[in-house]
Design a protein around this motif. Sequence first.
Motif, mmCIF file in Angstrom:
data_model
loop_
_atom_site.group_PDB
_atom_site.id
_atom_site.type_symbol
_atom_site.label_atom_id
_atom_site.label_comp_id
_atom_site.label_asym_id
_atom_site.label_seq_id
_atom_site.Cartn_x
_atom_site.Cartn_y
_atom_site.Cartn_z
ATOM 1 N N LEU A 375 0.837 -1.195 0.000
ATOM 2 C CA LEU A 375 0.000 0.000 0.000
ATOM 3 C C LEU A 375 0.872 1.245 0.000
ATOM 4 O O LEU A 375 1.906 1.294 0.681
ATOM 5 C CB LEU A 375 -0.902 0.028 1.236
ATOM 6 N N ALA A 376 0.442 2.253 -0.754
ATOM 7 C CA ALA A 376 1.115 3.551 -0.755
ATOM 8 C C ALA A 376 0.518 4.440 0.329
ATOM 9 O O ALA A 376 -0.623 4.248 0.767
ATOM 10 C CB ALA A 376 0.969 4.214 -2.120
ATOM 11 N N HIS A 377 1.280 5.442 0.748
ATOM 12 C CA HIS A 377 0.761 6.403 1.716
ATOM 13 C C HIS A 377 -0.233 7.352 1.061
ATOM 14 O O HIS A 377 -1.222 7.731 1.669
ATOM 15 C CB HIS A 377 1.904 7.217 2.327
ATOM 16 N N GLU A 381 -0.922 16.035 -0.021
ATOM 17 C CA GLU A 381 0.145 16.916 -0.486
ATOM 18 C C GLU A 381 1.298 16.045 -0.974
ATOM 19 O O GLU A 381 1.900 15.325 -0.186
ATOM 20 C CB GLU A 381 0.631 17.815 0.656
ATOM 21 N N PRO A 382 1.612 16.084 -2.264
ATOM 22 C CA PRO A 382 2.715 15.244 -2.748
ATOM 23 C C PRO A 382 4.047 15.672 -2.141
ATOM 24 O O PRO A 382 4.175 16.769 -1.579
ATOM 25 C CB PRO A 382 2.689 15.461 -4.267
ATOM 26 N N MET A 383 5.040 14.828 -2.267
ATOM 27 C CA MET A 383 6.344 15.119 -1.697
ATOM 28 C C MET A 383 6.902 16.415 -2.288
ATOM 29 O O MET A 383 6.799 16.672 -3.487
ATOM 30 C CB MET A 383 7.319 13.975 -1.965
ATOM 31 N N ASP A 439 13.813 11.070 1.107
ATOM 32 C CA ASP A 439 14.136 11.188 -0.312
ATOM 33 C C ASP A 439 13.854 12.575 -0.870
ATOM 34 O O ASP A 439 14.657 13.149 -1.613
ATOM 35 C CB ASP A 439 13.422 10.113 -1.132
ATOM 36 N N TYR A 440 12.705 13.150 -0.513
ATOM 37 C CA TYR A 440 12.337 14.466 -1.041
ATOM 38 C C TYR A 440 13.309 15.549 -0.571
ATOM 39 O O TYR A 440 13.648 16.468 -1.323
ATOM 40 C CB TYR A 440 10.899 14.815 -0.633
ATOM 41 N N ALA A 441 13.786 15.445 0.683
ATOM 42 C CA ALA A 441 14.726 16.417 1.222
ATOM 43 C C ALA A 441 16.110 16.263 0.594
ATOM 44 O O ALA A 441 16.769 17.254 0.241
ATOM 45 C CB ALA A 441 14.816 16.278 2.737
ATOM 46 N N LEU A 442 16.567 15.018 0.434
ATOM 47 C CA LEU A 442 17.889 14.779 -0.153
ATOM 48 C C LEU A 442 17.942 15.255 -1.600
ATOM 49 O O LEU A 442 18.936 15.870 -2.029
ATOM 50 C CB LEU A 442 18.240 13.293 -0.069
ATOM 51 N N CYS A 443 16.892 14.988 -2.357
ATOM 52 C CA CYS A 443 16.867 15.446 -3.753
ATOM 53 C C CYS A 443 16.908 16.964 -3.822
ATOM 54 O O CYS A 443 17.630 17.545 -4.648
ATOM 55 C CB CYS A 443 15.620 14.917 -4.458
ATOM 56 N N ASP A 465 5.350 10.402 -6.920
ATOM 57 C CA ASP A 465 5.061 10.137 -5.513
ATOM 58 C C ASP A 465 4.484 8.735 -5.331
ATOM 59 O O ASP A 465 4.933 7.958 -4.471
ATOM 60 C CB ASP A 465 4.067 11.196 -5.019
ATOM 61 N N MET A 466 3.499 8.384 -6.136
ATOM 62 C CA MET A 466 2.833 7.085 -6.003
ATOM 63 C C MET A 466 3.784 5.932 -6.318
ATOM 64 O O MET A 466 3.707 4.861 -5.718
ATOM 65 C CB MET A 466 1.632 7.031 -6.942
ATOM 66 N N ARG A 467 4.692 6.166 -7.252
ATOM 67 C CA ARG A 467 5.552 5.082 -7.731
ATOM 68 C C ARG A 467 6.915 5.036 -7.058
ATOM 69 O O ARG A 467 7.748 4.198 -7.405
ATOM 70 C CB ARG A 467 5.730 5.216 -9.254
ATOM 71 N N HIS A 468 7.146 5.927 -6.089
ATOM 72 C CA HIS A 468 8.427 5.937 -5.368
ATOM 73 C C HIS A 468 8.191 6.157 -3.883
ATOM 74 O O HIS A 468 8.723 7.071 -3.269
ATOM 75 C CB HIS A 468 9.354 7.006 -5.943
#
Length: 757
Positions: A375-377, A381-383, A439-443, A465-468
């Motif tokens: 299941l995805a979160h 609000e997307p990352m 991941d969102y912060a590192l990118c 977002d959905m796929r990662h």
Amino acid sequence: MASVGKIARRSFLIGAAAIAGGVAVGYYYYRKPYPNPLQGDLAAGEATFNPYVKIGADNTITIVAPRAEMGQGISTTLAVMVAEELDVGLDQVKVEHGPASYAYYNAAILEEGGPFAFFDESMTAEAVRSGLGVVGKFLALQGTGGSASTRDGFNKMRQAGAAARQMLIAAAAQKLGVAAADLETANGSILHKASGKSLTYGEVAANAAAMAPPAEVRLKDKADWNLLGKPQKRIDMLAKVTGAPIFGIDVSLPDMVYGTVKMSPRFWSKPVSADVAKAEKMPGVIKIVPLETNYGHGFGIIAENTWEAFKAAEAIDAQWADAEYPPDSEAIAGVLKQALGAEGSAMRDNGDVAKAFAGAPPEKIIESDYAVPYLAHATMEPMNATARLKDGVLDIWCGNQAPTLVRQLCANVLGIEQDKVTVHTTFMGGGFGRRVEMDYALCAALMAKAAEGRPVKVTWTREEDMRHDAYRPAAVGKFRARLGDDGLPVAVDMTIASPSVIAGTLRRLFPSISPIGPDKTIVDGAYDQPYTIPNYRVSAIAAPVTIPVGSWRSVGSSINGFFHEGFLDEIAVAGKTDPVALRKTLMAAYPAAVAVVEKVAAMAKWDEALPPGKARGMAFSLSFGSWVGEIVQVADTPAGIRIEKMWIAADVGTALDPGIIEAQLISAAIYGLSAAMGQEITFADGMVEQSNFHDFDAMRIFQCPAFEVAILENFHKMGGVGEIGTPPAAPALANAIFALTGKRIRTLPLSKAVAFA
């Protein structure tokens, strides 16, 4: 202070020392408080008393509530803890999240990390809890999760308010020349009734803050609470309903550029070839940045606006290596089922299960296989994150559940010191464990390095977002029970296989650390339930599938609530026992559990017959220290099964804000019902097939049942709130469907077997 990564390897030794000798190592450092992070950043005329309280000369009172606000109301409840002891109303204070700081460590998030049920208060269990609390202080993780925020803050934040109040009274006594015992406080003022003189907190704040903290802090008795225990207005509500720019995705800075990411569609795979020439020439594109982190590989696109970045990402032509895990859902399911044949770690092993099953008559044996999907979160609000690296200093704005981890890992990826990183934590449009990931912060940090001093606002598409995600793991379970002549179970054997959340999280956050021992999250919600069965074994097996998995609302209990309570319903049916009566009989040794089941059954009028075409199902779960019973009523309609009503009874030990608790129980139940009804993440060719809400939908408003909630305070320890409504939701619904249709559904989502109206 050592970093989390460095000290985690030693945490087991620290914990062992704490357990064996009551903090035999490093006792001085354990007792010593971390520095107050507010001290160096005070406004003119402002004083601070501790990491949670600031008071200005103008009587502006600021409370720091250092846990992530993602809709669960924690900023309100934590602020009320301080305000209660300060003798001020919630309307008299400002509330801030505060900086990333070890002073805001969450000890409670680890305290229940040992292999003990919440109700186990043996000397060993209590020693381990104490030791893990010490480990929590040493690790100093400023994190929001595990429904631990109120439990962690309950003493420390009330003490912060009470200590500040005592210091303010002492300073006022000096200024007025009276005895401190003759002073009273109310609404931000200190009053000397005999003379009629009064001072505001602000008038004595500077002098008070210069005093030594009191050696003994006196807290109010529960009977004297004015705010705690009563519903309060949410401090975040006005901003949210008026559209104030409070979320990470709202950040706007001068000279800002915009970006997005295009990551490998197969987790961990590197690009075999990549052509970015077309994307680089597109209008508005500034730069394309190769990205490589512990989360995988991809590209960051920096442009003059977000839409141009999105379009350029689509234009990148990349071929990616094959996945390191089975390529599709069928193959993944095969690995999980094969794992069930391995020897597991028994997290509960009462009696002699093998002997109890030996020679059992076949008619007394029940056997079932259960399964749940990834299941995805799927947060609303997307990352996203906004970062600026200028003159060797990084500022990063994002909604996150672990600010000190954001600071540490962003510093590591950029090769700078942590004191060169400032984390600005915003509100977030959903978290549920997703924003404990980095991941969102590192990118964003890596893209800021390429943005030449300009801030870059990085927004993920919904598809990225959905796929990662770091998904709720798929899991399978094999269950069997032996019934006695009275229809009650004399033996239960449960084996559950799932990828390890702990191993997966360490790979992403601290890859140099190997997990030690079994992962109890695989069996949380199964091994630790308050049922007494003579022979009772629950075993966990970590399945070797490396698709990223992480903490999803209620973690392992979200899986095992469905497994355990679905199978218990099967036991009730096979033994010709009423499901409510069966649970009450098996949990007779735990009065708090019995009271919850009795309450929810009374609310739903369980003993009253329903008209044809309607049925009820019930489930119970003890998770995160709270005891929760749920009953779902369904109806057969021409359009499909309609969920008509849901009753919830929850014993949280101490209810700090009944309004917020009720909202969270309903929210968590809807989250669980949504997943049960129709959600799943599937794989083909190593890639996630779902991409947006059209193929990973939540239940809609018209599908939501009416809710009735009861909050109990029988148990002597406080439990959590934010996740506890999720585990019983799926089994209560599945059990109701069985009662309605006679169809026992053991695999989620339920929509594969029935249609919903």
